[in-house]
Design a protein around this motif. Structure first.
Motif, PDB file in Angstrom:
ATOM      1  N   VAL A   1       0.858  -1.184   0.000  1.00 40.33           N
ATOM      2  CA  VAL A   1       0.000   0.000   0.000  1.00 40.33           C
ATOM      3  C   VAL A   1       0.894   1.235   0.000  1.00 40.33           C
ATOM      4  O   VAL A   1       1.519   1.553   1.008  1.00 40.33           O
ATOM      5  N   PRO A   2       0.984   1.936  -1.114  1.00 39.15           N
ATOM      6  CA  PRO A   2       1.921   3.067  -1.193  1.00 39.15           C
ATOM      7  C   PRO A   2       1.375   4.299  -0.484  1.00 39.15           C
ATOM      8  O   PRO A   2       0.147   4.498  -0.416  1.00 39.15           O
ATOM      9  N   PRO A   3       2.269   5.142   0.057  1.00 41.89           N
ATOM     10  CA  PRO A   3       1.812   6.437   0.570  1.00 41.89           C
ATOM     11  C   PRO A   3       1.328   7.300  -0.587  1.00 41.89           C
ATOM     12  O   PRO A   3       1.860   7.211  -1.701  1.00 41.89           O
ATOM     13  N   SER A   4       0.312   8.095  -0.339  1.00 37.50           N
ATOM     14  CA  SER A   4      -0.254   8.882  -1.427  1.00 37.50           C
ATOM     15  C   SER A   4       0.451  10.222  -1.560  1.00 37.50           C
ATOM     16  O   SER A   4       0.520  10.992  -0.598  1.00 37.50           O
TER      17      SER A   4
ATOM     18  N   GLN B   1      -5.033   3.088   6.629  1.00 37.08           N
ATOM     19  CA  GLN B   1      -4.695   2.206   5.520  1.00 37.08           C
ATOM     20  C   GLN B   1      -5.792   2.180   4.464  1.00 37.08           C
ATOM     21  O   GLN B   1      -5.519   2.185   3.261  1.00 37.08           O
ATOM     22  N   ILE B   2      -7.042   2.171   4.899  1.00 35.76           N
ATOM     23  CA  ILE B   2      -8.144   2.087   3.945  1.00 35.76           C
ATOM     24  C   ILE B   2      -8.190   3.326   3.051  1.00 35.76           C
ATOM     25  O   ILE B   2      -8.551   3.252   1.882  1.00 35.76           O
TER      26      ILE B   2
ATOM     27  N   LEU C   1      -7.149   5.892  -2.276  1.00 33.30           N
ATOM     28  CA  LEU C   1      -6.447   6.900  -3.064  1.00 33.30           C
ATOM     29  C   LEU C   1      -5.567   6.253  -4.133  1.00 33.30           C
ATOM     30  O   LEU C   1      -5.476   6.746  -5.258  1.00 33.30           O
ATOM     31  N   ALA C   2      -4.917   5.150  -3.784  1.00 31.84           N
ATOM     32  CA  ALA C   2      -4.015   4.496  -4.736  1.00 31.84           C
ATOM     33  C   ALA C   2      -4.773   3.971  -5.944  1.00 31.84           C
ATOM     34  O   ALA C   2      -4.385   4.207  -7.103  1.00 31.84           O
ATOM     35  N   VAL C   3      -5.863   3.239  -5.712  1.00 26.64           N
ATOM     36  CA  VAL C   3      -6.594   2.668  -6.851  1.00 26.64           C
ATOM     37  C   VAL C   3      -7.331   3.754  -7.629  1.00 26.64           C
ATOM     38  O   VAL C   3      -7.435   3.682  -8.863  1.00 26.64           O
TER      39      VAL C   3
ATOM     40  N   ILE D   1     -10.098  16.136  -0.511  1.00 28.42           N
ATOM     41  CA  ILE D   1      -8.938  16.955  -0.144  1.00 28.42           C
ATOM     42  C   ILE D   1      -7.807  16.749  -1.150  1.00 28.42           C
ATOM     43  O   ILE D   1      -7.192  17.703  -1.631  1.00 28.42           O
ATOM     44  N   ALA D   2      -7.547  15.470  -1.469  1.00 28.86           N
ATOM     45  CA  ALA D   2      -6.411  15.141  -2.325  1.00 28.86           C
ATOM     46  C   ALA D   2      -6.576  15.665  -3.744  1.00 28.86           C
ATOM     47  O   ALA D   2      -5.603  16.108  -4.365  1.00 28.86           O
ATOM     48  N   THR D   3      -7.803  15.609  -4.264  1.00 29.43           N
ATOM     49  CA  THR D   3      -8.037  15.997  -5.649  1.00 29.43           C
ATOM     50  C   THR D   3      -8.669  17.377  -5.781  1.00 29.43           C
ATOM     51  O   THR D   3      -8.912  17.831  -6.898  1.00 29.43           O
TER      52      THR D   3
END
Length: 276
Positions: free
Chosen positions: A39-42, A55-56, A61-63, A125-127
């Motif tokens: 599970v990579p850090p975003s 983790q969830i 975010l990764a997928v 938040i991320a996008t």
């Protein structure tokens, strides 16, 4: 019946480190070898939010990021549906452990991460997205419920929708009453019309009466049966094989989703949206 056009896929699970890397396994060209999921850090999140993310959230975010990269759409402008059978099991465990202890001071971060739509919040938040978002659960049929919801929105609203489905195991003792096999996440960017990024179409029919769900290769079948979000694997395997296929995904006790997958050569449609 509803027809959807698939523009991008994201995948993360044990021995499945991304959609592109997993194609030979899902397509039957390479044996499946279970291994701990990476599970990579975003990189999408600011440092403070990245440290607090469970983790969830990292899986979602990764997928999601992988699927949008392939679809070449702007996630800030795309409606999303998030689906999970039970949310963040680790956070639920920690909250219940604190409440069962003499010292009931609960970490604000734990409380913050406990709500079912927290991955949707981190995604916004991320996008920097202000697009509509739905978060749902339907026990073991959460992926089917999410796919049906996303398909309905694509058909009714006439715009693209991203489905992001994920599950993580519960720690003991909760795992004894709600076993979830392993971490798993997948994302699909679905559009109402064919675009340059389209590589397959899916016709979805909600069929009354229980159906026998489609299975996958033996090792992957254990994952499919053990983790609710992995009920997506027959669809993902059909997409990886790039041949016309019919897939059944169980939904509740008295219905099933009948899916007809048709591969399409990319680059034949008109692209909409802007790159992620």
């Amino acid at each position: 019946m509803m027809r959807l056009y698939i523009e991008g896929v994201g995948l993360l699970g044990p021995g499945l480190n991304g959609w592109a890397a997993s194609l030979p396994i899902l397509g039957g060209l390479q044996d499946y070898v279970p291994a701990p999921a990476i599970v990579p850090p975003s990189a999408l999140l600011p440092a403070n939010e990245r440290r607090r993310a469970a983790q969830i959230v990292k899986i979602a975010l990764a997928v999601g990021a992988e699927a949008f990269s392939a679809a070449r759409r702007d996630p800030a402008e795309t409606t999303t549906v998030f689906a999970s059978s039970g949310g963040d099991g680790e956070t639920i465990h920690e909250i219940l452990s604190v409440l069962a202890s003499p010292n009931r001071e609960l970490s604000p971060t734990r409380f913050h991460n406990s709500v079912h739509n927290v991955p949707a919040g981190y995604w916004s938040i991320a996008t920097r997205s202000q697009a509509a978002s739905t978060s749902l659960c339907c026990h073991d049929d959460s992926f089917a419920a999410g796919l049906l919801e996303a398909a309905a929105q694509v058909s009714a609203e006439g715009h693209a929708v991203a489905l992001i489905a994920y599950d993580v195991p519960y720690p003991r003792p909760l795992s004894a009453v709600r076993p979830i096999g392993d971490v798993f996440g997948t994302a699909l960017v679905l559009a109402p019309e064919r675009t340059e990024a389209t590589f397959a179409s899916v016709e979805l029919d909600l069929h009354p009466g229980p159906g026998t769900p489609s299975a996958v290769a033996p090792g992957l079948e254990m994952l499919r049966q053990g983790t609710p979000a992995a009920r997506s694997l027959p669809l993902l395997a059909a997409l990886a094989r790039a041949t016309e296929a019919r897939v059944i995904v169980s939904y509740l006790d008295d219905m099933a989703l009948n899916l007809t997958i048709t591969p399409m050569p990319p680059g034949a449609g008109q692209q909409t949206g802007s790159p992620a």
